[in-house]
Enzyme design. Structure first.
Site, short mmCIF file in Angstrom:
data_model
loop_
_atom_site.label_atom_id
_atom_site.label_comp_id
_atom_site.label_asym_id
_atom_site.label_seq_id
_atom_site.Cartn_x
_atom_site.Cartn_y
_atom_site.Cartn_z
N ASP A 13 -88.55 27.80 44.36
CA ASP A 13 -89.02 26.61 45.11
C ASP A 13 -90.45 26.74 45.67
O ASP A 13 -90.82 26.52 46.72
CB ASP A 13 -87.93 26.92 46.35
CG ASP A 13 -86.57 27.13 45.95
OD1 ASP A 13 -86.25 26.31 45.12
OD2 ASP A 13 -85.77 28.04 46.34
N LYS A 16 -93.19 24.14 42.02
CA LYS A 16 -93.59 23.90 40.53
C LYS A 16 -93.71 22.50 39.88
O LYS A 16 -94.18 22.10 39.16
CB LYS A 16 -92.75 24.98 39.55
CG LYS A 16 -93.01 26.21 40.09
CD LYS A 16 -91.87 27.21 39.18
CE LYS A 16 -90.63 26.89 39.66
NZ LYS A 16 -90.15 27.37 40.78
N GLY A 40 -84.00 23.05 40.97
CA GLY A 40 -83.97 21.90 41.60
C GLY A 40 -85.70 21.51 41.96
O GLY A 40 -86.22 22.28 42.65
N HIS A 41 -86.03 20.70 41.16
CA HIS A 41 -87.34 20.38 41.07
C HIS A 41 -87.61 19.20 41.78
O HIS A 41 -87.16 17.84 41.32
CB HIS A 41 -88.01 20.37 39.77
CG HIS A 41 -87.86 21.81 39.18
ND1 HIS A 41 -88.03 22.02 37.80
CD2 HIS A 41 -88.07 22.94 39.64
CE1 HIS A 41 -87.95 23.31 37.58
NE2 HIS A 41 -88.00 23.95 38.62
N GLN A 223 -87.09 28.53 38.40
CA GLN A 223 -86.87 29.76 39.33
C GLN A 223 -88.43 30.41 39.61
O GLN A 223 -89.30 29.68 39.45
CB GLN A 223 -85.91 30.69 38.84
CG GLN A 223 -84.54 30.21 38.80
CD GLN A 223 -84.07 29.51 37.63
OE1 GLN A 223 -84.46 29.72 36.53
NE2 GLN A 223 -83.29 28.17 38.00
P1 IMP Z 1 -78.15 31.78 39.38
O1 IMP Z 1 -79.41 31.32 38.56
O2 IMP Z 1 -77.45 30.47 39.80
O3 IMP Z 1 -77.24 32.59 38.54
O4 IMP Z 1 -78.49 32.27 40.83
C1 IMP Z 1 -79.04 33.64 40.78
C2 IMP Z 1 -79.90 33.99 41.94
O5 IMP Z 1 -81.16 32.95 41.72
C3 IMP Z 1 -79.32 33.48 43.31
O6 IMP Z 1 -80.07 34.17 44.43
C4 IMP Z 1 -80.05 31.99 43.56
O7 IMP Z 1 -80.04 31.55 44.89
C5 IMP Z 1 -81.45 32.09 42.74
N1 IMP Z 1 -81.95 30.84 42.17
C6 IMP Z 1 -81.46 30.27 41.14
N2 IMP Z 1 -82.22 29.12 40.70
C7 IMP Z 1 -83.02 28.96 41.96
C8 IMP Z 1 -84.06 28.14 42.04
O8 IMP Z 1 -84.25 27.06 41.31
N3 IMP Z 1 -84.81 28.20 43.19
C9 IMP Z 1 -84.29 29.42 43.92
N4 IMP Z 1 -83.35 30.26 43.72
C10 IMP Z 1 -82.84 30.19 42.57
#
Ligand code: IMP
Length: 425
Positions: A13, A16, A40-41, A223
């Site tokens: 977040d 990017k 989520g971009h 991420q």
């Molecule tokens: P997952 O990727 O859905 O398996 O989540 C694993 C961890 O990564 C969790 O703490 C999510 O909140 C975090 N996470 C996954 N995608 C994002 C993102 O795009 N932004 C921020 N945190 C993320």
């Protein structure tokens, strides 16, 4: 003209999407390298706000070819829904390409993600429940289905039947959950496959051809590097590698073809989901940062945890990815603070460490060593040139440059495209 990587240097977040959209104006191609619909971009243009999950953030630039690389895991219904929504808003999606090697996120992955989180109870990871972890687990254990399988109904039927059978056994025996219905899933996938069929290619060939032809290629990570499966706060991580190395692998770019690695960092820290965050602020200051930065998840709506800039974590991600330029975003969020904290070390027991310890217990119990610098207490949202930024802000940036070992090139002072200052412009 070789490739530029855009990666998040914190817990995701960092903005990017906005940077990718802005730099895509001078690029031929944007390749998304990792993650799936967990991302989520947000991109804001004069045509409105666009929230992208799987489609690369270059899509709003008409001449840019947008590629979903082999390292991404794709939930087909989400991707098709996203593309249709863009088309309905008049966005040209004819430049979209999808790797035939990318793995699929299937309904049983989402179901397992939810059930595994429930089973962890208070130790839940706080995943986005999009099935990413189980899909990457299947990829690594060689049970995955890929985009290339989708285009051949016979292959799809054979492989999907084996996987549905195994997953139904697991769902019912381990979790006592309802089975997945094979025929309904198979026919849904066949229908969605027809929508994406014209976009499916060996993207690594297309990307290499573009680089060979001297075109400017941007690789976009999802991420942030503190969520990296190897160097993040395991197990509170995502299941891919949002690092420069992961970007190369996921996009089909060789390390020697990378010219620049832009590390995107917020001027403070945020994190969603569980896991240690030593510089977290659980007080009014943290709440003020959350309100000013509108720190709620793009897809999930979850409030993000907030804290001062964690220079220990940021130094690790900058060094491990060889960041060559820093993009410092959401600087305007700190406009109101009289003094601003930087976490420069973690106190673990009697010791102060300046790296991120592997053992979670060490990190959980760590307290931040904070170094305060004067705030600038001025509105920065109208500033458009680096030299016009307040002196205290320039000093704050220079402190971060020293700690991270890379220069700040971009500074974000608001959500619009014009609010991104390029120091070299
Ligand atoms: P997952 O990727 O859905 O398996 O989540 C694993 C961890 O990564 C969790 O703490 C999510 O909140 C975090 N996470 C996954 N995608 C994002 C993102 O795009 N932004 C921020 N945190 C993320």
């Amino acid at each position: 003209m070789p490739a530029t990587i855009i990666m998040g240097g914190q817990w995701g977040d960092e903005g990017k999407g906005k940077l990718t959209d802005a730099l895509a104006a001078n690029a031929a191609m944007v390749v998304r390298a990792n993650g799936g619909s967990n991302a989520g971009h947000t991109v804001q243009t004069r045509h409105g706000t666009f929230k992208l999950r799987l489609v690369p953030s270059g899509i709003l630039n008409p001449r840019v070819r947008c590629v979903i690389g082999a390292g991404v895991v794709i939930e087909l219904a989400t991707l098709v829904g996203e593309l249709r929504a863009l088309q309905e808003r008049g966005i040209d999606t004819s430049g979209m390409l999808i790797s035939d090697r990318a793995h699929l996120v299937l309904p049983f992955h989402k179901r397992l993600d939810e059930l595994e989180e429930l089973r962890r109870e208070q130790d839940e990871i706080g995943t986005t429940l999009n099935g990413n972890g189980p899909a990457y687990a299947d990829k690594a254990s060689r049970h995955g289905l890929r985009v290339c399988d989708l285009l051949h109904p016979g292959v799809l039927r054979r492989k999907l039947a084996i996987e549905v059978d195994a997953k139904n056994h697991h769902l019912s025996k381990v979790f006592g959950a309802e089975p997945i219905r094979f025929e309904a899933l198979y026919s849904d996938l066949l229908e969605l496959a027809e929508f994406v069929r014209p976009m499916v290619v060996p993207t690594e060939v297309v990307v290499q051809d573009a680089i060979e032809a001297g075109e400017r290629v941007i690789v976009e990570c999802a991420q942030g590097a503190m969520l990296d499966i190897d160097y993040g706060t395991y197990p509170f991580v995502t299941s891919s590698s949002p690092t420069a190395a992961g970007a190369c692998q996921g996009a089909g770019v060789a390390p020697s073809q990378v010219e620049a690695v832009i590390g995107v960092y917020k001027a403070y820290s945020t994190r969603v989901g569980g896991g240690p965050m030593p510089a977290e602020l659980l007080d009014d200051t943290g709440e003020l940062i959350r309100q000013r930065g509108r720190e709620w998840g793009v897809n999930t709506g979850r409030p993000r945890r907030t804290g001062w800039f964690d220079a220990v974590a940021a130094r690790q991600t900058s060094r491990l990815s060889g960041v060559t330029e820093i993009a410092m975003t959401l600087v305007d969020v700190l406009d109101v603070f009289e003094s601003i904290g930087l976490c420069t070390g973690y106190r673990v027991g009697d010791e102060v460490v300046n790296h991120v310890p592997a053992l979670l217990d060490d990190l959980d119990g760590a307290t931040p060593e904070l170094h305060f610098v004067p705030g600038w207490t001025k509105d920065t949202t109208e500033i458009r040139a680096f030299s016009a930024l307040p002196t205290q802000l320039i000093q704050y940036l220079s402190e971060i440059e020293t700690r991270l070992g890379a220069p700040v090139r971009y500074v974000g002072v608001g959500p619009d495209r014009e609010q991104l200052i390029d120091r070299r412009a």
